[in-house]
Write an enzyme that holds these catalytic residues in place. Sequence first.
Site, PDB file in Angstrom:
ATOM      1  N   LYS A   8     -42.482 -26.428  30.402  1.00 20.05           N
ATOM      2  CA  LYS A   8     -42.537 -26.941  29.034  1.00 20.05           C
ATOM      3  C   LYS A   8     -43.713 -27.902  28.872  1.00 20.05           C
ATOM      4  O   LYS A   8     -44.147 -28.507  29.844  1.00 20.05           O
ATOM      5  CB  LYS A   8     -41.235 -27.717  28.722  1.00 20.05           C
ATOM      6  CG  LYS A   8     -40.003 -26.865  28.508  1.00 20.05           C
ATOM      7  CD  LYS A   8     -38.803 -27.725  28.154  1.00 20.05           C
ATOM      8  CE  LYS A   8     -37.542 -26.910  27.978  1.00 20.05           C
ATOM      9  NZ  LYS A   8     -37.567 -26.015  26.798  1.00 20.05           N
ATOM     10  N   ARG A  32     -28.995 -19.197  29.113  1.00 17.80           N
ATOM     11  CA  ARG A  32     -28.241 -17.959  28.941  1.00 17.80           C
ATOM     12  C   ARG A  32     -27.991 -17.279  30.282  1.00 17.80           C
ATOM     13  O   ARG A  32     -27.002 -16.562  30.447  1.00 17.80           O
ATOM     14  CB  ARG A  32     -28.968 -17.036  27.946  1.00 17.80           C
ATOM     15  CG  ARG A  32     -30.320 -16.581  28.405  1.00 17.80           C
ATOM     16  CD  ARG A  32     -31.170 -16.064  27.251  1.00 17.80           C
ATOM     17  NE  ARG A  32     -31.715 -17.143  26.421  1.00 17.80           N
ATOM     18  CZ  ARG A  32     -32.435 -16.959  25.329  1.00 17.80           C
ATOM     19  NH1 ARG A  32     -32.718 -15.738  24.906  1.00 17.80           N
ATOM     20  NH2 ARG A  32     -32.882 -17.984  24.635  1.00 17.80           N
ATOM     21  N   LYS A  40     -22.831 -25.470  29.307  1.00 17.17           N
ATOM     22  CA  LYS A  40     -24.131 -25.378  29.982  1.00 17.17           C
ATOM     23  C   LYS A  40     -24.427 -26.711  30.669  1.00 17.17           C
ATOM     24  O   LYS A  40     -24.474 -27.753  30.019  1.00 17.17           O
ATOM     25  CB  LYS A  40     -25.226 -25.039  28.968  1.00 17.17           C
ATOM     26  CG  LYS A  40     -26.659 -25.111  29.536  1.00 17.17           C
ATOM     27  CD  LYS A  40     -27.717 -24.702  28.500  1.00 17.17           C
ATOM     28  CE  LYS A  40     -29.132 -24.942  29.007  1.00 17.17           C
ATOM     29  NZ  LYS A  40     -30.181 -24.596  28.030  1.00 17.17           N
ATOM     30  N   ASP A  62     -34.189 -29.601  32.369  1.00 17.30           N
ATOM     31  CA  ASP A  62     -34.847 -28.327  32.065  1.00 17.30           C
ATOM     32  C   ASP A  62     -36.346 -28.539  31.859  1.00 17.30           C
ATOM     33  O   ASP A  62     -36.796 -28.840  30.752  1.00 17.30           O
ATOM     34  CB  ASP A  62     -34.213 -27.704  30.807  1.00 17.30           C
ATOM     35  CG  ASP A  62     -34.857 -26.373  30.440  1.00 17.30           C
ATOM     36  OD1 ASP A  62     -35.591 -25.812  31.288  1.00 17.30           O
ATOM     37  OD2 ASP A  62     -34.606 -25.894  29.312  1.00 17.30           O
ATOM     38  N   ASP A  83     -37.883 -20.266  31.011  1.00 19.29           N
ATOM     39  CA  ASP A  83     -37.350 -21.354  30.190  1.00 19.29           C
ATOM     40  C   ASP A  83     -36.102 -20.913  29.414  1.00 19.29           C
ATOM     41  O   ASP A  83     -35.417 -21.734  28.816  1.00 19.29           O
ATOM     42  CB  ASP A  83     -38.433 -21.873  29.234  1.00 19.29           C
ATOM     43  CG  ASP A  83     -38.127 -23.255  28.696  1.00 19.29           C
ATOM     44  OD1 ASP A  83     -37.184 -23.886  29.218  1.00 19.29           O
ATOM     45  OD2 ASP A  83     -38.833 -23.692  27.767  1.00 19.29           O
ATOM     46  N   GLU A 124     -33.271 -20.253  30.553  1.00 18.99           N
ATOM     47  CA  GLU A 124     -32.405 -20.321  31.740  1.00 18.99           C
ATOM     48  C   GLU A 124     -30.941 -20.523  31.387  1.00 18.99           C
ATOM     49  O   GLU A 124     -30.058 -20.123  32.140  1.00 18.99           O
ATOM     50  CB  GLU A 124     -32.881 -21.445  32.659  1.00 18.99           C
ATOM     51  CG  GLU A 124     -32.373 -22.855  32.314  1.00 18.99           C
ATOM     52  CD  GLU A 124     -32.823 -23.375  30.946  1.00 18.99           C
ATOM     53  OE1 GLU A 124     -33.839 -22.866  30.432  1.00 18.99           O
ATOM     54  OE2 GLU A 124     -32.168 -24.280  30.400  1.00 18.99           O
ATOM     55  N   ASP A 129     -29.913 -31.481  28.548  1.00 22.16           N
ATOM     56  CA  ASP A 129     -29.580 -30.061  28.597  1.00 22.16           C
ATOM     57  C   ASP A 129     -28.229 -29.787  29.279  1.00 22.16           C
ATOM     58  O   ASP A 129     -27.835 -28.646  29.419  1.00 22.16           O
ATOM     59  CB  ASP A 129     -30.711 -29.284  29.299  1.00 22.16           C
ATOM     60  CG  ASP A 129     -30.953 -27.916  28.690  1.00 22.16           C
ATOM     61  OD1 ASP A 129     -30.417 -27.657  27.597  1.00 22.16           O
ATOM     62  OD2 ASP A 129     -31.662 -27.106  29.316  1.00 22.16           O
TER      63      ASP A 129
HETATM   64  N1  BES Z   1     -32.737 -26.218  26.699  1.00 20.34           N
HETATM   65  C1  BES Z   1     -33.625 -25.401  25.962  1.00 20.34           C
HETATM   66  C2  BES Z   1     -33.299 -25.395  24.475  1.00 20.34           C
HETATM   67  C3  BES Z   1     -33.829 -26.563  23.701  1.00 20.34           C
HETATM   68  C4  BES Z   1     -35.163 -26.647  23.365  1.00 20.34           C
HETATM   69  C5  BES Z   1     -32.974 -27.517  23.237  1.00 20.34           C
HETATM   70  C6  BES Z   1     -35.625 -27.690  22.619  1.00 20.34           C
HETATM   71  C7  BES Z   1     -33.431 -28.563  22.472  1.00 20.34           C
HETATM   72  C8  BES Z   1     -34.754 -28.663  22.167  1.00 20.34           C
HETATM   73  C9  BES Z   1     -33.544 -23.964  26.448  1.00 20.34           C
HETATM   74  O1  BES Z   1     -33.302 -23.806  27.784  1.00 20.34           O
HETATM   75  C10 BES Z   1     -34.869 -23.352  26.145  1.00 20.34           C
HETATM   76  O2  BES Z   1     -35.830 -23.747  26.751  1.00 20.34           O
HETATM   77  N2  BES Z   1     -34.894 -22.390  25.234  1.00 20.34           N
HETATM   78  C11 BES Z   1     -36.094 -21.762  24.850  1.00 20.34           C
HETATM   79  C12 BES Z   1     -35.816 -20.292  24.753  1.00 20.34           C
HETATM   80  C13 BES Z   1     -37.056 -19.459  24.601  1.00 20.34           C
HETATM   81  C14 BES Z   1     -37.856 -19.501  25.884  1.00 20.34           C
HETATM   82  C15 BES Z   1     -36.651 -18.060  24.273  1.00 20.34           C
HETATM   83  C16 BES Z   1     -36.516 -22.313  23.497  1.00 20.34           C
HETATM   84  O3  BES Z   1     -35.666 -22.596  22.666  1.00 20.34           O
HETATM   85  O4  BES Z   1     -37.711 -22.527  23.305  1.00 20.34           O
HETATM   86 ZN    ZN Z   2     -32.322 -25.335  28.702  1.00 19.49          ZN
HETATM   87 MN    MN Z   3     -35.103 -23.851  28.896  1.00 19.27          MN
END
Ligand code: BES
Ligand code: ZN
Ligand code: MN
Length: 491
Positions: free
Chosen positions: A270, A344, A258, A263, A340, A342, A281
């Site tokens: 966020k 996947r 990834k 992000d 968010d 993104e 990220d």
């Molecule tokens: N890059 C983030 C995952 C992440 C979040 C890594 C916090 C480390 C710390 C990912 O893109 C994301 O935002 N995931 C969301 C998914 C949700 C919207 C289903 C998450 O984990 O909150």
């Molecule tokens: Zn992310």
């Molecule tokens: Mn995200």
Amino acid sequence: MKFETSTKSIDKLSADSLIVGLFEEGQLTETDVAVDMATKGLISELIGEKVFAGKEGETLCLRRPEGLAAEELILVGFGPIESFDETAFERAFKAGLGAAHGKNVAVTLIDWLPTTRTVEWSAMHMARLAMTAAEPLKEADVNEKNDRKIIFVLPKASPAVKEAAAFGKAIAQALNEAKYLGNLPANVCTPEYLADHAKSYKKLSGVTVTIYDRKDMEKLGMRSVLAVSSGSANAPRFIELKYNGGKKDEAPICLVGKGITFDAGGLCVKPSARMGEMKYDMCGAASVMAVFHAAVLMKLPLNLVVLVPACENLPDGQAYRPSDVIKTLSGLTVEVVNTDAEGRLILADALAYAARFEPQALIDVATLTGAVEVALGDMHTGLFVNDPVLCETLETAADVAQDAVWALPFNGRYFKDLIKSNVADCVNTGPRGKAGSSVAATFLAQFVNDDTPWAHLDVAATAWKGGSQPVSTGRPTALLLTWLHQMAETR
Ligand code: BES
Ligand code: ZN
Ligand code: MN
């Protein structure tokens, strides 16, 4: 840094520093006894007079010890003998190295054996620990940390120990590269920057580098990556690295990382607290690129393909929105519920693209879900795997590399039901608070052929250490390189 082996007796070793371990209230090691004899009871005296207790990480530097050829003797505490595990080993070795003043440092391998480990394991980890640069990395540190030489003292010469040390060095260099890339700020480390970094591998033999820009991606049909990148002025790149080190007709191993260079969450922006950490990220991308680089330098007899979808996830007038339906590269349609989620989405296209290489194994690495930290904490990387053999070999490599993983469930009907959509083949997020990491893995599984051994590593909690001074860990670089090395050996 150089590594050497020596079979000289302990009193005749002419190193600048000789590092010797001592257990706390435990029996003396073979080396302790030898040093004690050569120095007319120095060790016994230090213990008897309670100058040195052998507490974990404790050190004592003795300059020009009588009876030894070494310039200095560094005593380092192993802690209690019954708890001398891999962590105690690491702490003791780091403490010993830190206390050593000289360039040529000698260490006796046979004393440094936590639980069931071998001298080769110890040599590999010592080389890795000695070579891993201090953080945060400056550019110059990426390749070489210092001009030290480590001398591994052994009862008899061992080519296997030399090879193990060389491998440990390769792991450290890959870790340093992954950390360096990971730590870069997002205004420097753009998708274009990652692509340029990938291009630097072109000069290596057996390597092909192909970079796809926005237009190429439109032609290919990578609409999912394009949707995520649509809110950013930094154009996306799709990076394809190929290495032909194996037989011509042998199926490649494919690694996908990834590569979200920042992000912000997109329109589902966020919260600002800790948003800056989302420069990390792209740590999945950094890791698979560094592993590729190391595998090529090691000339591993394998065919490798590394794929990195690289883009930024920002809110903007052009940004993709919740409720959008994306037709991904595979043809499956996805209803965007949360911009968010993104990672996947970009992985969906990359995993579908990977199918054209008919890989013998496919592994993706992604800082995918905050939920993985809730499930596992920040010690274990989340492992999702559809094949028992791949699961076992990855777990073995993780144990050898001390880069822990823990397998979690995914892809059952329960998880599949959580991503049903009224308007598309699926949605991109499940309900809040319900096994977010497993749901994400289930989403990804839709883009992988059932008969391709596939593993997804969720490194959201392990790729960097948060807090007041966040820093990249380089994980799971050691795991992946160890696994590839294992694959090359058991082919
Ligand atoms: N890059 C983030 C995952 C992440 C979040 C890594 C916090 C480390 C710390 C990912 O893109 C994301 O935002 N995931 C969301 C998914 C949700 C919207 C289903 C998450 O984990 O909150
Ligand atoms: Zn992310
Ligand atoms: Mn995200």
